[in-house]
Write a protein that holds these residues in place. Structure first.
Motif, PDB file in Angstrom:
ATOM      1  N   PHE B 238     -90.335 -45.405  39.824  1.00 32.76           N
ATOM      2  CA  PHE B 238     -91.116 -46.554  39.409  1.00 32.76           C
ATOM      3  C   PHE B 238     -90.879 -47.769  40.293  1.00 32.76           C
ATOM      4  O   PHE B 238     -91.797 -48.517  40.600  1.00 32.76           O
ATOM      5  N   THR B 239     -89.632 -47.945  40.696  1.00 35.89           N
ATOM      6  CA  THR B 239     -89.350 -49.090  41.557  1.00 35.89           C
ATOM      7  C   THR B 239     -90.102 -48.962  42.876  1.00 35.89           C
ATOM      8  O   THR B 239     -90.682 -49.926  43.375  1.00 35.89           O
ATOM      9  N   ILE B 240     -90.110 -47.744  43.435  1.00 39.98           N
ATOM     10  CA  ILE B 240     -90.836 -47.529  44.684  1.00 39.98           C
ATOM     11  C   ILE B 240     -92.326 -47.789  44.464  1.00 39.98           C
ATOM     12  O   ILE B 240     -93.006 -48.378  45.314  1.00 39.98           O
ATOM     13  N   LEU B 241     -92.816 -47.375  43.305  1.00 39.83           N
ATOM     14  CA  LEU B 241     -94.228 -47.599  43.014  1.00 39.83           C
ATOM     15  C   LEU B 241     -94.538 -49.092  42.996  1.00 39.83           C
ATOM     16  O   LEU B 241     -95.562 -49.539  43.533  1.00 39.83           O
ATOM     17  N   LEU B 258     -97.971 -52.966  35.762  1.00 40.38           N
ATOM     18  CA  LEU B 258     -97.077 -51.799  35.788  1.00 40.38           C
ATOM     19  C   LEU B 258     -95.682 -52.193  35.339  1.00 40.38           C
ATOM     20  O   LEU B 258     -95.045 -51.491  34.550  1.00 40.38           O
ATOM     21  N   ALA B 259     -95.225 -53.327  35.872  1.00 37.88           N
ATOM     22  CA  ALA B 259     -93.870 -53.773  35.545  1.00 37.88           C
ATOM     23  C   ALA B 259     -93.734 -53.993  34.049  1.00 37.88           C
ATOM     24  O   ALA B 259     -92.726 -53.626  33.435  1.00 37.88           O
ATOM     25  N   SER B 260     -94.740 -54.586  33.443  1.00 39.48           N
ATOM     26  CA  SER B 260     -94.621 -54.846  32.012  1.00 39.48           C
ATOM     27  C   SER B 260     -94.671 -53.558  31.212  1.00 39.48           C
ATOM     28  O   SER B 260     -93.999 -53.425  30.190  1.00 39.48           O
ATOM     29  N   TRP B 261     -95.450 -52.573  31.674  1.00 42.92           N
ATOM     30  CA  TRP B 261     -95.441 -51.293  30.982  1.00 42.92           C
ATOM     31  C   TRP B 261     -94.064 -50.655  31.028  1.00 42.92           C
ATOM     32  O   TRP B 261     -93.572 -50.081  30.056  1.00 42.92           O
ATOM     33  N   ILE B 262     -93.429 -50.753  32.179  1.00 48.70           N
ATOM     34  CA  ILE B 262     -92.085 -50.191  32.328  1.00 48.70           C
ATOM     35  C   ILE B 262     -91.129 -50.871  31.350  1.00 48.70           C
ATOM     36  O   ILE B 262     -90.344 -50.226  30.650  1.00 48.70           O
ATOM     37  N   LEU B 263     -91.240 -52.196  31.295  1.00 52.50           N
ATOM     38  CA  LEU B 263     -90.361 -52.958  30.409  1.00 52.50           C
ATOM     39  C   LEU B 263     -90.543 -52.527  28.958  1.00 52.50           C
ATOM     40  O   LEU B 263     -89.582 -52.298  28.217  1.00 52.50           O
ATOM     41  N   ILE B 264     -91.795 -52.391  28.554  1.00 51.51           N
ATOM     42  CA  ILE B 264     -92.070 -52.007  27.169  1.00 51.51           C
ATOM     43  C   ILE B 264     -91.518 -50.622  26.893  1.00 51.51           C
ATOM     44  O   ILE B 264     -90.915 -50.371  25.848  1.00 51.51           O
ATOM     45  N   GLY B 265     -91.691 -49.720  27.865  1.00 51.67           N
ATOM     46  CA  GLY B 265     -91.150 -48.374  27.700  1.00 51.67           C
ATOM     47  C   GLY B 265     -89.655 -48.406  27.434  1.00 51.67           C
ATOM     48  O   GLY B 265     -89.143 -47.717  26.551  1.00 51.67           O
ATOM     49  N   VAL B 266     -88.964 -49.216  28.222  1.00 50.12           N
ATOM     50  CA  VAL B 266     -87.512 -49.296  28.064  1.00 50.12           C
ATOM     51  C   VAL B 266     -87.143 -49.835  26.685  1.00 50.12           C
ATOM     52  O   VAL B 266     -86.252 -49.315  26.003  1.00 50.12           O
ATOM     53  N   LEU B 267     -87.829 -50.874  26.254  1.00 39.57           N
ATOM     54  CA  LEU B 267     -87.526 -51.463  24.952  1.00 39.57           C
ATOM     55  C   LEU B 267     -87.771 -50.467  23.824  1.00 39.57           C
ATOM     56  O   LEU B 267     -86.987 -50.364  22.881  1.00 39.57           O
ATOM     57  N   VAL B 268     -88.866 -49.718  23.941  1.00 38.80           N
ATOM     58  CA  VAL B 268     -89.167 -48.712  22.920  1.00 38.80           C
ATOM     59  C   VAL B 268     -88.025 -47.716  22.826  1.00 38.80           C
ATOM     60  O   VAL B 268     -87.575 -47.352  21.738  1.00 38.80           O
ATOM     61  N   PHE B 269     -87.543 -47.298  23.988  1.00 38.92           N
ATOM     62  CA  PHE B 269     -86.441 -46.341  23.995  1.00 38.92           C
ATOM     63  C   PHE B 269     -85.215 -46.900  23.280  1.00 38.92           C
ATOM     64  O   PHE B 269     -84.567 -46.217  22.496  1.00 38.92           O
ATOM     65  N   LEU B 270     -84.908 -48.172  23.562  1.00 45.39           N
ATOM     66  CA  LEU B 270     -83.753 -48.805  22.936  1.00 45.39           C
ATOM     67  C   LEU B 270     -83.896 -48.814  21.416  1.00 45.39           C
ATOM     68  O   LEU B 270     -82.966 -48.506  20.682  1.00 45.39           O
ATOM     69  N   ILE B 271     -85.081 -49.171  20.961  1.00 39.81           N
ATOM     70  CA  ILE B 271     -85.310 -49.250  19.524  1.00 39.81           C
ATOM     71  C   ILE B 271     -85.197 -47.864  18.891  1.00 39.81           C
ATOM     72  O   ILE B 271     -84.576 -47.697  17.842  1.00 39.81           O
ATOM     73  N   CYS B 393     -84.575 -54.830  31.940  1.00 41.57           N
ATOM     74  CA  CYS B 393     -85.470 -55.099  33.064  1.00 41.57           C
ATOM     75  C   CYS B 393     -84.873 -54.577  34.367  1.00 41.57           C
ATOM     76  O   CYS B 393     -83.895 -55.128  34.832  1.00 41.57           O
ATOM     77  N   PRO B 394     -85.474 -53.579  34.970  1.00 44.48           N
ATOM     78  CA  PRO B 394     -84.982 -53.197  36.288  1.00 44.48           C
ATOM     79  C   PRO B 394     -85.206 -54.346  37.263  1.00 44.48           C
ATOM     80  O   PRO B 394     -86.059 -55.196  37.050  1.00 44.48           O
ATOM     81  N   GLY B 395     -84.449 -54.325  38.355  1.00 44.07           N
ATOM     82  CA  GLY B 395     -84.480 -55.444  39.304  1.00 44.07           C
ATOM     83  C   GLY B 395     -85.857 -55.755  39.838  1.00 44.07           C
ATOM     84  O   GLY B 395     -86.282 -56.910  39.864  1.00 44.07           O
ATOM     85  N   ALA B 396     -86.580 -54.712  40.257  1.00 41.72           N
ATOM     86  CA  ALA B 396     -87.898 -54.953  40.831  1.00 41.72           C
ATOM     87  C   ALA B 396     -88.830 -55.548  39.784  1.00 41.72           C
ATOM     88  O   ALA B 396     -89.656 -56.417  40.084  1.00 41.72           O
ATOM     89  N   VAL B 397     -88.707 -55.068  38.567  1.00 45.75           N
ATOM     90  CA  VAL B 397     -89.540 -55.591  37.484  1.00 45.75           C
ATOM     91  C   VAL B 397     -89.267 -57.076  37.291  1.00 45.75           C
ATOM     92  O   VAL B 397     -90.185 -57.891  37.137  1.00 45.75           O
ATOM     93  N   MET B 398     -87.993 -57.429  37.295  1.00 52.05           N
ATOM     94  CA  MET B 398     -87.634 -58.830  37.111  1.00 52.05           C
ATOM     95  C   MET B 398     -88.186 -59.681  38.247  1.00 52.05           C
ATOM     96  O   MET B 398     -88.690 -60.788  38.030  1.00 52.05           O
ATOM     97  N   ALA B 399     -88.105 -59.160  39.486  1.00 53.85           N
ATOM     98  CA  ALA B 399     -88.620 -59.917  40.629  1.00 53.85           C
ATOM     99  C   ALA B 399     -90.102 -60.198  40.452  1.00 53.85           C
ATOM    100  O   ALA B 399     -90.585 -61.301  40.689  1.00 53.85           O
ATOM    101  N   ILE B 400     -90.814 -59.175  40.020  1.00 53.65           N
ATOM    102  CA  ILE B 400     -92.254 -59.341  39.836  1.00 53.65           C
ATOM    103  C   ILE B 400     -92.533 -60.315  38.702  1.00 53.65           C
ATOM    104  O   ILE B 400     -93.500 -61.090  38.755  1.00 53.65           O
ATOM    105  N   GLY B 401     -91.676 -60.300  37.693  1.00 48.95           N
ATOM    106  CA  GLY B 401     -91.828 -61.257  36.609  1.00 48.95           C
ATOM    107  C   GLY B 401     -91.695 -62.679  37.109  1.00 48.95           C
ATOM    108  O   GLY B 401     -92.480 -63.563  36.761  1.00 48.95           O
TER     109      GLY B 401
END
Lengths: 338, 556, 334
Positions: B238-241, B258-271, B393-401
């Motif tokens: 995903f980061t490469i994407l 894309l970044a926000s979808w990744i973030l939501i996916g991670v949060l769902v997993f945590l919950i 938040c993975p690093g690339a996601v945060m950068a894009i944020g």
């Protein structure tokens, strides 16, 4: 009566100071007996229990369970194979399982439905049927302890060990649980070894009591024997309640009679007078340091005026009225027998 | 006016005005930290241009498949690898006493100092050495089998690389869980007829579950976050994407989505994980109980040694050997001025690390302090969200944020005059702060909750204000946690790559980006020296934590 | 006498004041350092270089447009220079010297940039192993008979994107997609590493053919590493045709930043770079082809084969770049 457990000169010395050692312990438990082990902290009670359970390996001696040797120089049966139940301080309930699963943990030889039934029956016996599907942290301390007990009893072990199971509970709860526990044990005709530092509890519930001091078993006998014929003052002191020296057995007192003024003595005041009475030879002038209430009487700690020898004396309630001033100086006369 | 305000507050609350000021500050700081995440998630609601829509569907059709496949294989593989390396070693370390135990324990944690991308570069030669084998497979079994073997071997090597440097997360969590208040549980289990092995699987392992799963989550995040190693091995995650979308397709908006979808996916997993845990309780306390002196067979002793040696070899001995051999190899052909470049990058990393760490510390202590004394449950919720936000938040996601945030500013003309993003380190510092805040916050929060409130009550009864008692009594008492948090955040920042690559200002290299750029330009062996510098820097941090205060401030 | 003293004083003043030149360069070669140093020696102008990736540099130039810091912009890809021109970031060169030295097709259409060096993207093949018919055009390499024998780097490489863009220009999108799909199908392994890694892989036997830039051949031939020299030795070179056109070439080029502070120095610098001496030096140092008229290729380069460059598609690389990216993705070229 066949013996369930036999210890033959069991010894285990820890090289470092961390754990208490045991030396040359021999005792026997018979079927259906409840035996207590008492002693101060560090006397080796828990160590002995661990040896019996199989968590520690003795360096000397032999251990027999139901006639078979389970521990000696050549063999050491692992704890899980011994069939000895164990209840530790705090209960040791598995926090990630509910109560029924906890109790069924030792019942793997039974079918699932049987496991549930046995567990429920046991819970009923301790009036905890409603807690069956709760988790340990949702129960109170006393309830947890009850569950711990029936968990250990569920697989019908040949012997059950209790390592200070009530120490973490308050006074009232401890008394209540003591009753519940030993009533159940008696009903089940269980053979139990009970380690405690509450000697009164031991006196109350045991068939036999063993006293450990510094890793040695210094006396082993019935409660009556230990109460009336202790082998030493130290043992006697274990059992006397709240410094009630009046209850001390005669031989002890006789042993510690004061032949002269120089020794520390436990004496009974026969009279107290504020005046000088130089006629009697056995008179003492002392200052009152402290008074302790013990029910029927008072223990008064005094300090002899000249030599500063500390003296403890038992005083009846009536006489106390004369000792109402602080730092009072009194005259003591001693009776020949207390 | 202020006087009446003051009076009103006094009448309606028990707290002095200063307390509300503290709260306001905490709220604002928290808002800073959440802003990139909010900017990201809000991009989900905006509409897209024609070009963006096309790019999105293009990605979905052609790129997403391989991205999901690679991400899944690498992540699951690494999770298994880290479990196998970390849990047995943790078991041995927590249950036995042996000579040099604390040294061995510290060494077992040290692989965390090696960023995955560096080890990924270092094993290039090992990868190459497999070629003859692969060619013989092609000769024997045909081209298609060869392709499968080639791809599998690459997956395996990369999974091994990740596992070797990430297992310490699992090791630490498991070690902490296994050292807990378990002796009575073990005695109970044994006395109830279950063997030692059964006890491990039925009691110890399940009890360590929350801790281990948290650590596995961290491992998964690190795998997802990696840019250097995955690219070097030719995979797509995903980061490469995200990088591709921004740099090759030139579609920042799509990258945001894309970044926000990744973030939501991670949060769902945590919950999901928390919900699955249910009402059961797990190991909470750590005690310094005596370890068991049990009866060990020779086979058992050998297995124990093996459990320690394998992770150490893979994670420490092998990388160090490779590093040294590369350093020797590259020494002859180094460019002039390489030392200066390296020193500059080193200095930058140091400054960045220290600076961001201090900022995070100040933020965390302010926010957590307010939360400690506030009884409001919204405050507690806010704090909870803050602790999770950057974590997920993975690093690339945060950068894009952060970039998304800055595109807002373009609509505000007066802000546009100052090009904050590319001219200064502000963007980088901001993003790093938001990303790593939660790590520090979680550690400090745990340590603070263990402190009884009675200290503050006593202080108050002696006439001190809460803020003062917080600073002078509570904080000194959690010093080990503070030091651990500082060291960990510093190590994480120094190791970081994708975020630094995306947001660093002009002519500003961190050691990580410098190392990466050397490899990117084809000077593979030359990356050895900067790698060594980076690893040394991180290793110092980790050793400080391990010997300083980790034991009293576990992260799980 | 007086005049002489005044003049020489003036000259001294001019020389002693620090003359500077700021360069934003995508190139990271040691050769550049040497050549820049030579420029400083000759003219006394101090050269300050900032090296970064192409997109970073472009973004930087955009953000500094109102007050440029850089004087010269150097890239490795013609498309990038056209991108900068489109964004209005480059100024006209206005240099008759450059116009005389460099042929028109190797200079920007709007006279905003000039090539400095050129390179071809060629096919190499294993000398000892390849016995069958060799590909003549790029399209040939996509043929089924080369299944499992082709090595090429990843689609994220600008070199591959530009190559595909030139194919789109010469043969249309359909053909270009067919080619990308064919190459992907023929790959001996999923793309890994750079161009040199592909040549090494041919030497190792992983594949029989590789697509690579010409200068890498020179670099490997003169490398310190024995393995690299042997790898280069193991391959022969084909200069493929691109449809009707010659071999795809790309250039490293430079332009003067619009509004630059040191415009004169910048011009001097570019003229320096395209001067015959320096062009020959580049050929020797990096094995890139010279762009200046009348500069002969080095023997080493001549040994590779004859280059007939496809220079006309050079100027449409920018146009088809985005399509190239998409086609590469559709073909599954990783």
């Amino acid at each position: 009566m066949s013996h369930i457990l036999k210890l033959d000169n069991i010894g285990l010395t820890y090289p470092r100071q961390g754990q208490p050692s045991v030396h040359d312990i021999s005792l026997t438990l018979n079927q259906g007996e409840i035996v207590s082990l008492v002693g101060e902290s560090g006397s080796g009670k828990s160590t002995l229990l661990k040896i019996i359970a199989g968590f520690a390996k003795p360096q000397q001696g032999k251990l027999y369970l139901k006639g078979a040797c389970i521990s000696d120089k050549t063999c050491h049966v692992r704890p899980e194979k011994r069939g000895i139940g164990f209840v530790s301080q705090g209960g040791g309930l598995f926090p990630h399982m509910n109560i029924i699963d906890n109790i069924s943990y030792g019942l793997k030889k039974h079918k699932k439905t049987e496991q549930v039934q046995i567990s429920l029956d046991l819970l009923d016996a301790v009036e905890l049927k409603g807690a069956a599907y709760k988790f340990p942290h949702e129960l109170s301390g006393g309830e947890q302890q009850r569950v711990a007990l029936i968990r250990a009893l569920a697989p019908k072990p040949s012997l059950i060990l209790l390592d200070e199971p009530f120490s973490s509970l308050d006074e009232r709860l401890r008394k209540e649980l003591l009753n519940v526990t030993f009533d159940l044990l008696r009903k089940q005709k269980a053979t139990a070894l009970f380690v405690t530092h509450h000697t009164q509890d031991a006196l109350k519930v045991s068939d036999k009591i063993g006293v450990l001091q510094d890793g040695n078993c210094v006396q082993f006998g019935t409660p009556h024997t230990l109460w009336h014929h202790p082998n030493s003052l130290k043992i006697a002191n274990l059992f006397t309640d709240n410094n009630d020296y009046s209850r001390l057995p005669k031989p002890i007192k006789e042993q510690h009679q004061i032949p002269d003024w120089g020794k520390i003595a436990d004496v009974k005041l026969s009279a107290i007078s504020n005046e000088q009475d130089s006629t009697s030879k056995q008179h003492l002038t002392a200052r009152i340091i402290k008074k302790e209430f013990v029910g029927n009487s008072y223990i008064v700690t005094l300090e002899e005026l000249q030599s500063l020898t500390p003296i403890k004396a038992v005083v009846e309630i009536e006489d106390l009225a004369k000792l109402d001033k602080p730092d009072q100086i009194v005259q003591l006369s001693l009776s020949p027998t207390a | 006016m202020s006087f009446t305000f003051h009076k009103i507050l006094r009448n309606y609350s028990n707290y002095p005005v200063g307390f509300y000021f503290w709260g306001l500050v905490a709220l604002v700081l928290g808002a800073f930290i959440l802003s990139p995440v909010i900017a990201l998630v809000s991009s989900l609601f905006s509409t897209y241009s024609q070009a963006a829509q096309e790019s999105l569907s293009y990605i979905r059709e052609y790129l997403l498949g391989s991205v999901i496949k690679d991400s899944l294989i690498l992540t699951v593989g690494t999770l298994m690898g880290t479990l196998l390396l970390g849990v047995p070693a943790a078991w041995v370390c927590s249950r036995n006493q042996f000579k040099y135990k604390s040294l061995v324990s510290a060494l077992l944690v040290l692989p965390l100092a090696i960023p995955p991308y560096i080890l990924g570069f270092l094993v290039t030669d090992i990868k190459e050495s497999l070629v003859p084998l692969l060619l013989s497979i092609r000769g024997q079994f045909g081209f298609d089998i060869y392709l499968f073997a080639e791809e599998s071997s690459r997956y395996l090597i990369l999974i091994l690389v990740f596992s070797s440097v990430l297992y310490p997360y699992v090791f630490l969590a498991a070690r902490s869980a296994f050292s807990g208040n378990v002796k009575s549980l073990e005695e109970a289990s044994l006395s109830l007829g279950h063997s030692a092995v059964a006890t491990f699987f039925k009691i110890y392992l399940p009890l360590a579950r929350p801790a281990i799963i948290s650590s596995l989550f961290l491992v998964a995040m690190e795998v997802m976050n990696d840019y250097g190693a995955v690219k070097h091995f030719g995979f797509n995650t995903f980061t490469i994407l995200l990088f591709k979308t921004w740099f090759e397709l030139d579609q920042l908006m799509v990258a945001q989505k894309l970044a926000s979808w990744i973030l939501i996916g991670v949060l769902v997993f945590l919950i999901l994980e928390k919900w699955q845990r249910g009402r059961a309780q797990f190991i909470q306390n750590r005690t310094n109980e005596q370890t068991h002196v049990s009866h060990h067979t020779h086979l058992l002793k050998f297995t124990q040694k093996l459990n320690l040696i394998i992770p150490l070899t893979l994670g420490l001995i092998l990388p160090i050997y490779l590093l040294f051999s590369w350093m020797i190899q590259s020494f002859g052909s180094l460019e002039t001025g390489w030392l200066l470049d390296l020193a500059k990058a080193f200095f930058n990393s140091l400054l960045l690390g220290v600076g961001v760490t201090i900022i995070i510390l100040v933020f965390a202590l302010t926010i957590l302090g307010f939360m400690r004394y506030s009884k409001n449950r919204y405050v507690k919720l806010y704090n909870h969200i803050l602790m999770v936000a950057g974590y997920a938040c993975p690093g690339a996601v945060m950068a894009i944020g952060v970039l998304a945030l800055f595109t807002f500013k373009e609509q505000i003309s007066w802000l546009n005059q100052i090009n904050w993003l590319t001219t200064t380190v502000f963007g980088l510092v901001f993003a790093l702060t938001c990303r790593y805040y939660s790590i520090a916050a979680q550690m400090l929060s745990q340590a603070l909750t263990r402190l009884p409130k009675s200290y503050d009550l006593n202080a108050q009864s002696l006439g001190t204000r809460i803020s003062v008692s917080y600073l002078t009594i509570n904080l000194p008492l959690i010093k080990p946690a503070i030091f651990s948090a500082i060291a960990l955040v510093f190590v994480d920042i120094t190791k970081e790559l994708p975020l630094s690559l995306l947001l660093r200002p002009f002519n500003f290299e961190t050691i990580g980006t410098y190392t990466y750029s050397l490899v990117d330009q084809g000077q593979l062996y030359h990356c050895a020296f900067p790698s060594a510098a980076l690893i040394l820097l991180c290793a110092t941090g980790i050793l400080l934590v391990e010997f300083g205060g980790w034991r009293r401030a576990t992260r799980s | 006498m007086k005049k002489f003293i005044i003049l020489s004083l003036l000259a001294a003043m001019c020389m002693s004041s620090a003359q500077e030149l700021y360069i934003y360069s995508e190139r990271h070669y040691t050769a550049d350092k040497k050549i820049f140093a030579e420029f400083t020696e000759k003219t006394g102008i101090e050269v300050k270089v900032i090296k970064a990736g192409a997109d970073e540099l472009l973004a930087r130039l955009k953000s500094e447009a109102k007050a440029p810091v850089a004087d010269v912009y150097i890239t490795k890809d013609a498309a990038q220079l056209d991108r900068a021109t489109k964004a209005g970031l480059l100024a006209p060169l206005n240099s008759p010297i450059i116009e005389a030295q460099v042929p028109a097709e190797l200079r920007g259409k709007e006279n905003t940039w000039t090539s400095i060096t050129m390179r071809g993207r060629v096919i190499v093949y294993a000398k000892d192993r390849v016995k069958d018919q060799l590909p003549v055009t790029y399209m040939d390499l996509a043929d089924e008979k080369y299944r499992g024998r082709v090595l090429v780097r990843s689609s994220s490489s600008a070199y591959n994107r530009s190559l595909l863009a030139s194919i789109i220009n010469n043969q249309g999108k359909q053909e270009a997609l067919k080619w990308a799909q064919g190459i992907t199908h023929n790959m001996a392994r999923p793309p890994q590493g750079g161009d040199r890694d592909q040549i090494r892989a041919v030497a190792q036997g992983i594949g029989d053919f590789a697509i690579t830039n010409t200068y890498y051949l020179g670099i490997m031939e003169t490398s310190d590493s024995e393995t690299d020299r042997q790898a280069r030795d193991a391959v022969n070179i084909i200069f493929p045709k691109s449809g009707e056109q010659g071999t795809h070439v790309n250039v490293s080029g430079a332009g003067i930043v619009k509004g630059a502070k040191n415009v004169e120095n910048a011009r001097l610098f570019l003229e320096f770079l395209v001067s015959n001496d320096i062009q020959i030096k580049y050929q020797k140092l990096t094995s890139e082809y010279a762009v200046a008229k009348g500069v002969e290729f080095e023997q080493l380069q001549k040994n590779w084969g004859e280059l007939s460059p496809d220079t006309q598609s050079l100027h449409s690389l920018i146009e088809y770049n985005a399509d190239a990216v998409k086609l590469l993705g559709i073909a599954g070229w990783q």
